[in-house]
Enzyme design. Structure first.
Site, PDB file in Angstrom:
ATOM      1  N   GLU A   1       0.829  -1.219   0.000  1.00  0.00           N
ATOM      2  CA  GLU A   1       0.000   0.000   0.000  1.00  0.00           C
ATOM      3  C   GLU A   1       0.861   1.266   0.000  1.00  0.00           C
ATOM      4  O   GLU A   1       0.805   2.092   0.911  1.00  0.00           O
ATOM      5  CB  GLU A   1      -0.928   0.008   1.218  1.00  0.00           C
ATOM      6  CG  GLU A   1      -1.952  -1.114   1.176  1.00  0.00           C
ATOM      7  CD  GLU A   1      -3.046  -0.981   2.224  1.00  0.00           C
ATOM      8  OE1 GLU A   1      -2.799  -0.352   3.255  1.00  0.00           O
ATOM      9  OE2 GLU A   1      -4.147  -1.494   1.994  1.00  0.00           O
TER      10      GLU A   1
ATOM     11  N   GLU B   1      -5.610  -8.183  -0.935  1.00  0.00           N
ATOM     12  CA  GLU B   1      -6.291  -8.014   0.357  1.00  0.00           C
ATOM     13  C   GLU B   1      -7.756  -7.696   0.107  1.00  0.00           C
ATOM     14  O   GLU B   1      -8.086  -6.837  -0.713  1.00  0.00           O
ATOM     15  CB  GLU B   1      -5.704  -6.861   1.178  1.00  0.00           C
ATOM     16  CG  GLU B   1      -4.329  -7.104   1.722  1.00  0.00           C
ATOM     17  CD  GLU B   1      -3.825  -5.954   2.588  1.00  0.00           C
ATOM     18  OE1 GLU B   1      -4.648  -5.243   3.215  1.00  0.00           O
ATOM     19  OE2 GLU B   1      -2.591  -5.771   2.630  1.00  0.00           O
TER      20      GLU B   1
HETATM   21  P1  P53 Z   1      -6.842  -2.797   9.634  1.00  0.00           P
HETATM   22  C1  P53 Z   1      -5.613   2.055   5.386  1.00  0.00           C
HETATM   23  C2  P53 Z   1      -6.564   1.941   4.382  1.00  0.00           C
HETATM   24  C3  P53 Z   1      -6.819   0.700   3.821  1.00  0.00           C
HETATM   25  C4  P53 Z   1      -6.108  -0.412   4.261  1.00  0.00           C
HETATM   26  O1  P53 Z   1      -6.642  -2.749   8.064  1.00  0.00           O
HETATM   27  C5  P53 Z   1      -5.154  -0.288   5.228  1.00  0.00           C
HETATM   28  C6  P53 Z   1      -4.910   0.951   5.808  1.00  0.00           C
HETATM   29  C7  P53 Z   1      -3.950   1.097   6.916  1.00  0.00           C
HETATM   30  O2  P53 Z   1      -4.551   0.702   8.112  1.00  0.00           O
HETATM   31  O3  P53 Z   1      -4.360  -1.299   5.639  1.00  0.00           O
HETATM   32  C8  P53 Z   1      -4.357  -2.549   5.001  1.00  0.00           C
HETATM   33  O4  P53 Z   1      -5.881  -3.784  10.160  1.00  0.00           O
HETATM   34  C9  P53 Z   1      -3.017  -3.141   5.289  1.00  0.00           C
HETATM   35  C10 P53 Z   1      -3.039  -4.237   6.307  1.00  0.00           C
HETATM   36  C11 P53 Z   1      -4.173  -4.004   7.265  1.00  0.00           C
HETATM   37  C12 P53 Z   1      -5.464  -4.110   6.480  1.00  0.00           C
HETATM   38  O5  P53 Z   1      -5.501  -3.181   5.421  1.00  0.00           O
HETATM   39  O6  P53 Z   1      -6.584  -1.405  10.088  1.00  0.00           O
HETATM   40  O7  P53 Z   1      -2.276  -3.529   4.166  1.00  0.00           O
HETATM   41  O8  P53 Z   1      -1.791  -4.282   6.944  1.00  0.00           O
HETATM   42  O9  P53 Z   1      -4.174  -4.870   8.347  1.00  0.00           O
HETATM   43  C13 P53 Z   1      -6.712  -3.927   7.321  1.00  0.00           C
HETATM   44  O10 P53 Z   1      -8.256  -3.237   9.867  1.00  0.00           O
END
Ligand code: P53
Length: 473
Positions: free
Chosen positions: A179, A370
């Protein structure tokens, strides 16, 4: 046309969110270790509050996480039981170069990942490696000030050279930066940037961005030289932004926010800075210093495929233009969508839109690395969770993904859900925001047995994979 026969189904994790063992086998300290759970986390990961050492007032979840460092065999066996074709994980920079600027890598760190890779291969699982997933050696924060320092490009080259050399022939897919656009929102997490002392924080940020983009291109070059079979991807946090209304100002605002994010991929995939960004940086006096040859490096070493995360969309409403002629806006609720407890709007159709936008824009194979639902799970006394809400979320998204491929012809290599096993949240540091098919007994403050238990979604995903996405019931 159905999904390709060799479609890569699987799951994705990040080192700091699952490994724990933060000081084991020579591992050095990283920015992510120092990001606590609780209300200060946001200020720390966004580079506003300094947290360069552990203190007694905070709990730091990455120190122990779900201890995958010691349990990866058990966990990979569970992934294999679900039929995973691919497992995306990241490498902790500080296991390979504990301080970041050593001349020789730490053998114990390389060995750990080699064993993990071999474990995947033993089960017929393709490893997909994220080289850096929000992690950066603290020594490089102290001594160099993070990615804004050009020297980090060289140190990153040492890291990727060690990785590509050691894993040649075993690993085919790599992502350079997780990201990469998240640096805009979380510069300490994304680039080891503490901006509290910075005269011009935005300038430091764009300098860091330029260095990451050059480093990513150089990594692509080095990978192709060392292992011609390796495929290198970029990685976008896609979060598409909608205009709140048909007011042209809202439309313009949405375009600009989306472009701020696409900008990174424009450079990594097309090989040059887009004109709107160059002009904007010039006007605002934010143009990063570039060295001779940088633009050639970017142009000659574009990525092989485009990966992205997709969770949610946001909606923006214009608040007018500022004195520099830039649009200003606020993020507002979308009246058509439901939200999770963490306020993330659930929007499966925009997943199809996003797949189409990226395919149309870049014309390179895509990889969804993801997607998932982060919610509170209530486990029964056996640790079992009946997570129909998760199944519904994933089903709705997978349907849209299939439509993008089958009805629109998008070229898609694979799909990995986020957090196939419960792990620490990147945004909040919580354990209770869970994504997994596998429940882990651990709470926000590290209490629990770490026992793994299959949720209802475990068998559901197994069936999805076995039918190559045909059976989603
Ligand atoms: P969490 C921001 C916007 C979209 C995805 O997020 C993001 C973020 C940063 O938080 O993170 C990604 O754990 C990232 C993972 C993360 C996952 O999305 O805040 O690549 O490391 O765990 C989910 O719910």
């Amino acid at each position: 046309m159905a999904l390709r026969e060799d479609f890569l189904w699987g799951g994705a994790t990040a080192a700091n969110q699952c490994e724990g063992a933060y000081d084991v086998d020579g591992r050095g300290l990283a920015n992510v270790d120092l990001s606590p759970v609780g209300e200060d986390r946001q200020a720390i990961i966004t580079g506003k509050m300094k947290m360069f050492d552990f203190d007694d007032e905070h709990f730091y979840p990455a120190k122990g996480s779900i201890d995958m460092y010691h349990r990866y065999k058990e966990d990979i066996a569970l992934f294999a039981e679900m039929g995973f074709k691919v497992y995306r994980f990241s490498i902790a920079w500080t296991r390979i170069f504990p301080k970041g600027d050593e001349s020789e890598p730490n053998e114990a760190g390389l060995k750990f990942y080699e064993d993990l890779i071999d474990e995947c291969l033993k089960h017929g699982i393709e490893p997909l490696i994220t080289i850096t997933h929000f992690d950066f050696p603290m020594h490089l924060v102290h001594e160099y000030g993070g990615w804004k320092n050009r020297k980090i490009i060289d140190l990153y080259q040492n890291l990727v050279t060690a990785i590509f050399t050691r894993f040649k022939g075993k690993v085919k897919y790599y992502l350079t930066f997780n990201e990469i656009n998240v640096i805009l929102e979380a510069p300490f997490m994304g680039a080891g940037l503490y901006l509290g002392d910075e005269e011009n924080p935005k300038k430091a940020m764009y300098q860091a961005i330029h260095h990451e983009l050059v480093a990513s291109a150089l990594a692509t070059k080095i990978a192709h030289e060392i292992d011609p079979d390796a495929k290198i991807g970029c990685m976008l946090a896609s979060t598409p932004h909608y205009p709140f209304s048909s007011n042209p100002e809202d439309i313009f605002a949405a375009q600009r926010v989306n472009w701020d994010n696409y900008f990174f991929i424009d450079v990594q995939s097309r090989g040059y800075y887009p004109t709107y960004k160059l002009k904007e940086l010039e006007r605002a006096n934010l143009m990063p210093e570039m060295e001779e040859g940088d633009l050639d490096i970017l142009r000659e070493n574009t990525v092989d495929f485009i990966s992205f995360s997709y969770y949610t969309t946001r909606t923006v409403k214009s608040t007018g233009f500022d004195k520099n002629g830039n649009i200003t806006y606020e993020v507002v609720e979308n009246p058509y969508l439901d939200r999770t407890d963490w306020g993330w709007e659930i929007d499966p159709l925009a997943f199809r839109t996003t797949l189409n936008n990226l395919w149309d824009k870049y014309q390179k194979p895509l990889f969804v690395v993801e997607n998932g639902l982060g919610v509170v799970d209530e486990a029964d006394e056996n640790g079992y969770v009946e997570d129909d809400y998760r199944i519904n979320y994933l089903r709705d998204h997978i349907k849209q993904m299939k439509d993008a491929v089958e009805l629109d012809g998008v070229n898609l290599l694979g799909y990995t859900t986020w957090g196939p096993i419960d792990l620490v949240s990147a945004g909040t540091g919580e354990m209770k925001k869970r994504y997994g098919f596998i429940y882990v007994d651990r709470d926000n403050y590290g209490n629990g047995t770490l026992k793994r238990t299959k949720k209802k979604s475990f068998d559901w995903y197994k069936k999805v994979i076995a039918s190559n996405g045909e059976d989603l019931d």
